[in-house]
Design a protein around this motif. Structure first.
Motif, PDB file in Angstrom:
ATOM      1  N   THR A   1      84.519  56.412  48.992  1.00 49.29           N
ATOM      2  CA  THR A   1      85.492  55.302  48.957  1.00 49.29           C
ATOM      3  C   THR A   1      86.710  55.702  48.738  1.00 49.29           C
ATOM      4  O   THR A   1      87.521  55.993  49.738  1.00 49.29           O
ATOM      5  CB  THR A   1      84.170  54.187  47.720  1.00 49.29           C
ATOM      6  OG1 THR A   1      84.607  55.374  47.184  1.00 49.29           O
ATOM      7  CG2 THR A   1      82.953  54.562  48.568  1.00 49.29           C
ATOM      8  N   MET A   2      86.652  55.542  47.536  1.00 45.43           N
ATOM      9  CA  MET A   2      88.122  55.848  46.869  1.00 45.43           C
ATOM     10  C   MET A   2      89.522  57.009  47.944  1.00 45.43           C
ATOM     11  O   MET A   2      90.539  56.622  47.970  1.00 45.43           O
ATOM     12  CB  MET A   2      88.240  55.508  45.468  1.00 45.43           C
ATOM     13  CG  MET A   2      87.856  54.421  44.344  1.00 45.43           C
ATOM     14  SD  MET A   2      88.028  53.135  45.689  1.00 45.43           S
ATOM     15  CE  MET A   2      89.768  53.109  44.302  1.00 45.43           C
TER      16      MET A   2
ATOM     17  N   ASP B   1      90.237  45.997  50.319  1.00 47.74           N
ATOM     18  CA  ASP B   1      88.723  46.107  49.701  1.00 47.74           C
ATOM     19  C   ASP B   1      88.443  46.686  48.063  1.00 47.74           C
ATOM     20  O   ASP B   1      87.651  45.607  47.409  1.00 47.74           O
ATOM     21  CB  ASP B   1      87.182  46.512  50.731  1.00 47.74           C
ATOM     22  CG  ASP B   1      86.637  45.907  50.185  1.00 47.74           C
ATOM     23  OD1 ASP B   1      85.941  45.496  48.917  1.00 47.74           O
ATOM     24  OD2 ASP B   1      85.067  46.542  50.224  1.00 47.74           O
ATOM     25  N   TYR B   2      88.674  47.842  48.112  1.00 51.11           N
ATOM     26  CA  TYR B   2      88.360  48.438  46.831  1.00 51.11           C
ATOM     27  C   TYR B   2      89.438  48.183  45.911  1.00 51.11           C
ATOM     28  O   TYR B   2      89.095  48.419  44.679  1.00 51.11           O
ATOM     29  CB  TYR B   2      88.910  50.110  47.412  1.00 51.11           C
ATOM     30  CG  TYR B   2      87.601  50.780  47.930  1.00 51.11           C
ATOM     31  CD1 TYR B   2      86.271  49.857  47.931  1.00 51.11           C
ATOM     32  CD2 TYR B   2      87.891  51.503  48.896  1.00 51.11           C
ATOM     33  CE1 TYR B   2      84.684  50.448  48.878  1.00 51.11           C
ATOM     34  CE2 TYR B   2      86.878  51.862  49.758  1.00 51.11           C
ATOM     35  CZ  TYR B   2      85.758  51.023  49.895  1.00 51.11           C
ATOM     36  OH  TYR B   2      84.034  51.413  50.108  1.00 51.11           O
TER      37      TYR B   2
ATOM     38  N   ARG C   1      86.793  49.404  37.948  1.00 48.03           N
ATOM     39  CA  ARG C   1      86.087  50.232  39.508  1.00 48.03           C
ATOM     40  C   ARG C   1      85.470  51.664  39.777  1.00 48.03           C
ATOM     41  O   ARG C   1      86.071  52.175  37.827  1.00 48.03           O
ATOM     42  CB  ARG C   1      87.163  49.492  39.785  1.00 48.03           C
ATOM     43  CG  ARG C   1      88.751  50.006  39.184  1.00 48.03           C
ATOM     44  CD  ARG C   1      89.558  50.282  39.905  1.00 48.03           C
ATOM     45  NE  ARG C   1      91.229  50.553  39.577  1.00 48.03           N
ATOM     46  CZ  ARG C   1      91.729  52.185  39.793  1.00 48.03           C
ATOM     47  NH1 ARG C   1      90.498  52.679  40.390  1.00 48.03           N
ATOM     48  NH2 ARG C   1      92.093  52.223  39.026  1.00 48.03           N
TER      49      ARG C   1
END
Length: 518
Positions: free
Chosen positions: A267-268, A291-292, A305
């Protein structure tokens, strides 16, 4: 897909993923409710009604060849690629528990039926052109640190409240970074021992549930396929996630939770590649970032997050005067990161540099000093048994004094031989990571005489360079090199500022000042 087959929840969701549409966009395209689309992931065996069968048939017929190919990957209908890369990838997916954990993670968080990610990754490995990946790496290498900082300034703006991007002034030269920081987080002069190093663990419970949308799942599958194709190491080890901060001069405070590395890697950690590829292509499209990490408030609200990160330190080793080398100085170590690491590949960085993560004791290892001592053992003194990318450790206390390397044991015998301080803290806009910039100073000249010949970087470094604190011209030139990673340059500048204060006559470098962008 065989056109005589019926559409199910699983295949309808696969079509959504192949089209790279969110639930909202896919629902609009089909003319149905968002909840209906979302429910298909929960009921993969559900057979669609006849009218929906016709709608999905039409959408499939309108799909491009690339979208149909992605659909075939996700449903296991793609023809098997006959290549050694595919065979090796299949073997690793079957035998490597870390890859298996990553595949399961994708299935679970994309709401796919078990095995879907494995089929998608296996199919995609066969289509990967290794030369194309190398060409892409070359293009990424042409994107400079300044390019990255400028693109992020354009995306986020330069400042929010007291926080802005860290800029260093080296003599008459200015260097920019993507590290978001503030005055209270700089020049910390914080000894990395209790009671100054007070970071703790609020909870070791598993992280909250997380859902991948169609595009995010596609990118995660591609990351795993490339990881297998290039034989990159991936370890599903626990890492700390930052929940809160209380950082000021002489004190590191705050709290961590615990996450798994595959969550970060899939993800990140994808944000850096997306950003650099967008810069290289002259594009502003970055859907994962949208989005993130959409704005600076999202960056600063670390508890809302996944905020992973690390510890990195400028290492300075005292050397005696030498008839061939010259005056007494500090040796500075700088690495070029290997192409086999997941982040900051082929970039310059200080050494050691590592993820902040527990080894065996979740609470004690939360201290920055614990990670830094471990990284010294691993990256400078060659301790492979504490490198969690090489295998699991069954040792109760890998950092017990009886297990230390000889150089590390010698340093720890007398506290005055080793200075370890945190010099700054920031949040890197590249991927939202937290960065603890630190300084390691080996004060006793005898260390270099005894152990200088055994200081050797591990697999994470492609090369290791040394610089002298008596060489003002060469160090100034180094600080202007565009190949630096942003966090590496941040730690280098902050470390040199502090070294100039404590190093005495050994340090003859240009003045270094910082400012926060406005």
């Amino acid at each position: 897909m065989n056109r005589s087959d019926d559409w199910t929840g699983q295949t309808a969701s696969a079509l959504q993923s192949a089209l790279r549409m969110s639930n909202e966009k896919f629902a609009t395209k089909l003319g149905i409710g968002v909840r209906t689309v979302a429910s298909w992931r929960q009921k993969p065996d559900l057979r669609q009604q006849s009218d929906m069968q016709q709608i999905l048939d039409t959408v499939f017929e309108q799909a491009t060849d690339a979208e149909r190919a992605r659909f075939a990957e996700l449903t296991g209908e793609a023809p098997a690629a006959d290549s050694s890369a595919t065979t090796a990838a299949d073997a690793r997916m079957a035998a490597d528990p870390h890859i298996g954990a990553a595949l399961e993670w994708i299935d679970r968080h994309a709401r796919w039926a078990p095995g879907t990610a494995r089929r998608a990754v296996a199919s995609r490995v066969g289509a990967i052109d290794s030369q194309a990946l190398r060409d892409r790496a070359t293009r990424r290498g042409w994107v400079s640190r300044r390019d990255v900082a400028d693109a992020l300034t354009t995306y986020y703006g330069g400042r929010v409240g007291d926080h802005g991007l860290y800029t260093g002034n080296v003599g008459a030269n200015t260097v920019n970074t993507s590290v978001l920081t503030c005055a209270d987080w700089l020049d910390l002069d914080c000894e990395l021992r209790p009671p100054h190093d007070r970071l703790g663990v609020a909870s070791a419970r598993p992280e909250p549930d997380f859902e991948l949308d169609a595009h995010a799942a596609d990118r995660a599958v591609q990351r795993l396929a490339e990881t297998l194709s290039m034989n990159t190491r991936l370890a599903d080890s626990p890492i700390y996630r930052l929940l809160s901060t209380d950082i000021r001069e002489h004190q590191l405070g705050g709290s961590f939770g615990v996450a798994n590395f595959v969550h970060y890697a899939l993800t990140m950690d994808l944000l850096e590649a997306e950003l650099v590829d967008a810069i290289a292509a002259g594009s502003s499209s970055m859907p994962l970032r949208d989005d993130y990490l959409p704005d600076l408030q999202a960056v600063l609200h670390v508890g809302d997050r996944l905020c992973a990160g690390g510890v990195l330190a400028l290492t300075a080793i005292a050397r005696p005067a030498d008839p061939y080398r010259g005056e007494a100085d500090y040796l500075l170590l700088v690495q070029e990161r290997s192409g086999h690491v997941l982040n900051a590949a082929r970039r310059l960085a200080v050494i050691p540099k590592g993820f902040h993560q527990p080894l065996t004791d979740v609470r004690r290892d939360a201290q920055v000093g614990a990670t830094l001592r471990r990284e010294m053992e691993e990256e400078l003194f060659g301790r492979p048994d504490i490198d969690n990318t090489l295998g699991d450790s069954l040792t109760a206390d890998p950092m017990h004094p009886t297990r230390l390397s000889e150089p590390m044991r010698w340093l720890m015998e007398k506290p005055e031989r080793l200075r370890m301080e945190c010099t700054g803290f920031g949040l890197n806009l590249v991927s939202g990571n937290y960065e603890f910039a630190s300084l390691i100073v080996i004060e006793d000249e005898e260390f270099w005489t005894r152990y200088g010949g055994v200081v050797e970087a591990n697999w994470e470094s492609a090369t290791l360079h040394q610089y002298s604190t008596q060489d003002e011209e060469l160090v100034t030139e180094l600080l202007g090199d565009t190949a630096w990673s942003n966090e590496g340059l941040f730690a280098m500048l902050q470390g040199l500022r502090r070294l100039a204060e404590v190093g005495g006559a050994r340090v003859k470098l240009p003045p270094i000042e910082w400012e926060i962008s406005r």
